[in-house]
Design a protein around this motif. Sequence first.
Motif, mmCIF file in Angstrom:
data_model
loop_
_atom_site.group_PDB
_atom_site.id
_atom_site.type_symbol
_atom_site.label_atom_id
_atom_site.label_comp_id
_atom_site.label_asym_id
_atom_site.label_seq_id
_atom_site.Cartn_x
_atom_site.Cartn_y
_atom_site.Cartn_z
ATOM 1 N N ASP A 196 2.223 -10.374 4.840
ATOM 2 C CA ASP A 196 2.387 -10.234 3.394
ATOM 3 C C ASP A 196 1.087 -10.536 2.656
ATOM 4 O O ASP A 196 0.786 -9.907 1.637
ATOM 5 C CB ASP A 196 3.492 -11.177 2.909
ATOM 6 N N VAL A 199 -1.040 -7.456 2.737
ATOM 7 C CA VAL A 199 -0.505 -6.441 1.826
ATOM 8 C C VAL A 199 -0.906 -6.750 0.388
ATOM 9 O O VAL A 199 -1.353 -5.866 -0.353
ATOM 10 C CB VAL A 199 1.032 -6.363 1.949
ATOM 11 N N LYS A 200 -0.757 -8.001 -0.024
ATOM 12 C CA LYS A 200 -1.080 -8.376 -1.399
ATOM 13 C C LYS A 200 -2.562 -8.217 -1.710
ATOM 14 O O LYS A 200 -2.936 -8.036 -2.867
ATOM 15 C CB LYS A 200 -0.641 -9.813 -1.658
ATOM 16 N N ILE A 227 10.110 -6.050 4.360
ATOM 17 C CA ILE A 227 9.721 -5.630 3.009
ATOM 18 C C ILE A 227 8.197 -5.519 2.908
ATOM 19 O O ILE A 227 7.666 -4.558 2.341
ATOM 20 C CB ILE A 227 10.276 -6.615 1.966
ATOM 21 N N SER A 231 6.070 -2.043 2.368
ATOM 22 C CA SER A 231 5.098 -1.906 1.285
ATOM 23 C C SER A 231 3.778 -1.356 1.799
ATOM 24 O O SER A 231 3.159 -0.493 1.161
ATOM 25 C CB SER A 231 4.882 -3.269 0.617
ATOM 26 N N ASN A 235 2.115 2.352 0.772
ATOM 27 C CA ASN A 235 0.766 2.498 0.220
ATOM 28 C C ASN A 235 -0.124 3.392 1.064
ATOM 29 O O ASN A 235 -1.050 4.024 0.543
ATOM 30 C CB ASN A 235 0.118 1.124 0.053
ATOM 31 N N SER A 263 13.155 -1.269 -0.973
ATOM 32 C CA SER A 263 11.846 -0.977 -0.395
ATOM 33 C C SER A 263 11.852 0.334 0.376
ATOM 34 O O SER A 263 10.860 1.080 0.364
ATOM 35 C CB SER A 263 11.411 -2.122 0.531
ATOM 36 N N ASP A 266 11.641 3.126 -2.195
ATOM 37 C CA ASP A 266 10.267 3.237 -2.692
ATOM 38 C C ASP A 266 9.354 3.870 -1.659
ATOM 39 O O ASP A 266 8.520 4.726 -1.973
ATOM 40 C CB ASP A 266 9.762 1.844 -3.075
ATOM 41 N N MET A 267 9.517 3.466 -0.386
ATOM 42 C CA MET A 267 8.670 4.001 0.668
ATOM 43 C C MET A 267 8.872 5.495 0.835
ATOM 44 O O MET A 267 7.904 6.267 0.900
ATOM 45 C CB MET A 267 8.971 3.267 1.980
ATOM 46 N N SER A 294 14.034 2.254 -8.874
ATOM 47 C CA SER A 294 13.281 2.834 -7.755
ATOM 48 C C SER A 294 13.595 4.304 -7.574
ATOM 49 O O SER A 294 12.691 5.119 -7.359
ATOM 50 C CB SER A 294 13.591 2.067 -6.461
#
Length: 517
Positions: A196, A199-200, A227, A231, A235, A263, A266-267, A294
């Motif tokens: 994570d 990712v951030k 999750i 993400s 991206n 998620s 969104d993906m 979403s």
Amino acid sequence: MSSPGFTAASPTLPQLPSLPPLPSPSQSRFRPTPANYNPPDDQNPDFAQESSTASWTSSIARHCKHGRVSKAVSEFTRMRASGIQPNHITLVTLFSGCAHFPSQGFLLGRALHGYARKLGFDSRNVMVGTAVIDMYSRFGQLGISRLSFDHMEIRNKVTWNTLINGYIRNGEFEEALNLFDEMPERDTVTWTVLIDGFVKKGKFEEALEWFRRMQSSQTSPDFVTIIAALSAVANLGAFGLGLWLHRFVSKQNFRDNIRVNNSLIDMYCRCGCVKFACEVFDEMPKRSLVSWNSIVVGLACNARAEEALSYFYAMKSDRFVPDGVTFTGALTACSHAGLVDKGVEVFETMTRVYKISPTIEHYGCVVDLYARAGKLKEAMTVVETMPMKPNEVVVGSLLAACREYDAADELAEKLIERIFGLDPSGDFCYVLMSNIFAGKGKWRRASNVRKKMKDLGVRKRPGISSIEVDGTIHEFMAGDRSHVEATSVRAMAELLSLDASRFDDSSLHFYELCEFY
């Protein structure tokens, strides 16, 4: 269940830097009071009946929760003046408050650390020591975080994970990975902190690489890990890996987790597969507002305007009230479909019916709505009357429309000064403006824009194309020869180009040529 403790070795360690002391009771604006003093609290009548550590800690926690760190420390000073001794929960509460509100807690946190160190809490109590590490990492003082970590007599997994997270939060990836390698025992949370964190920080490929290593280590991911991985996939547009993750989720006990399904939606939308996104949404046993947002935004961004608006109106029957994000999706859908009147109606509904104050994103959607429809004067009116300063995205959408409509020269001229004042270091608007002038044969004006870019040191960022092969993302730039397979790729491109030139376009389609190979 608490994490197992690890007994640390006791090497010779450098001394922690001296810290400012807490104000003594005589220095505070509160006078010392007897030991039986009960602090007043209008909101909790029972508070005055019991002068105990728990009561004081509860009052301190309430101040910290609402960002009143200074008042929390003042309450702590009164607590000490009344003869009540704090415990580890009191100190953890104060350190957490200082960590989450650094503008107030920077100096106060250092003073509190001095007090905790004097009593030995920071080295002998794992919860206090971990809170100190987290506080300094949020202050960006990783050196003190590491010294505090090294001085702790007992550490648990939470302690290690906190410092790893602090390193990643501050961009110290090498230190984070070194500490990860030193960790005596890792669990799902440890791996998730690492994934994570990448990712951030926008390091999506590294995040997926560590997710693969987590799988190889036989550590089972939880829904938070999934999750984070989704993400990264979204991206990068790594559709193949996204499908694998979806199959993996379908076999887990968190397959109906709302956040995981959100998620997935969104993906799939960001990978361009709206059909799968709709299937995930329709099969969800429970939905949240984020679920509706979403699917509405995802469909709108993929130019599926009618479907996006259909979901937008359907959410009301599910007793969900749209928020600003929902209306952004609806306005985007209207813009892509050229539904100007419908878009204006949606915008007015948002402001008049739902009393939502428009943000720059909403105004940008309205500008884009008018610009795509060729109503450039109306779009410019919105830019000039919006209550906030337009950003490069808003102006860029209007400039893009100027390039398509020949009668937009005068408007383009008006936008030049706005461009130069928005983001002098950005390249997008300069390049677009130069292309507008060049496309209309105004070479001198185009040259002036490029000269302006050169004088300001602005360079055009190269566009990047990417392709996923066997779960790996490959990126290319124009003229790029850095890829390990660059020679083979160029050889194949030349071969395809040569063979394509042998055929008449009307007799053989490109997909037939691909099948031939």
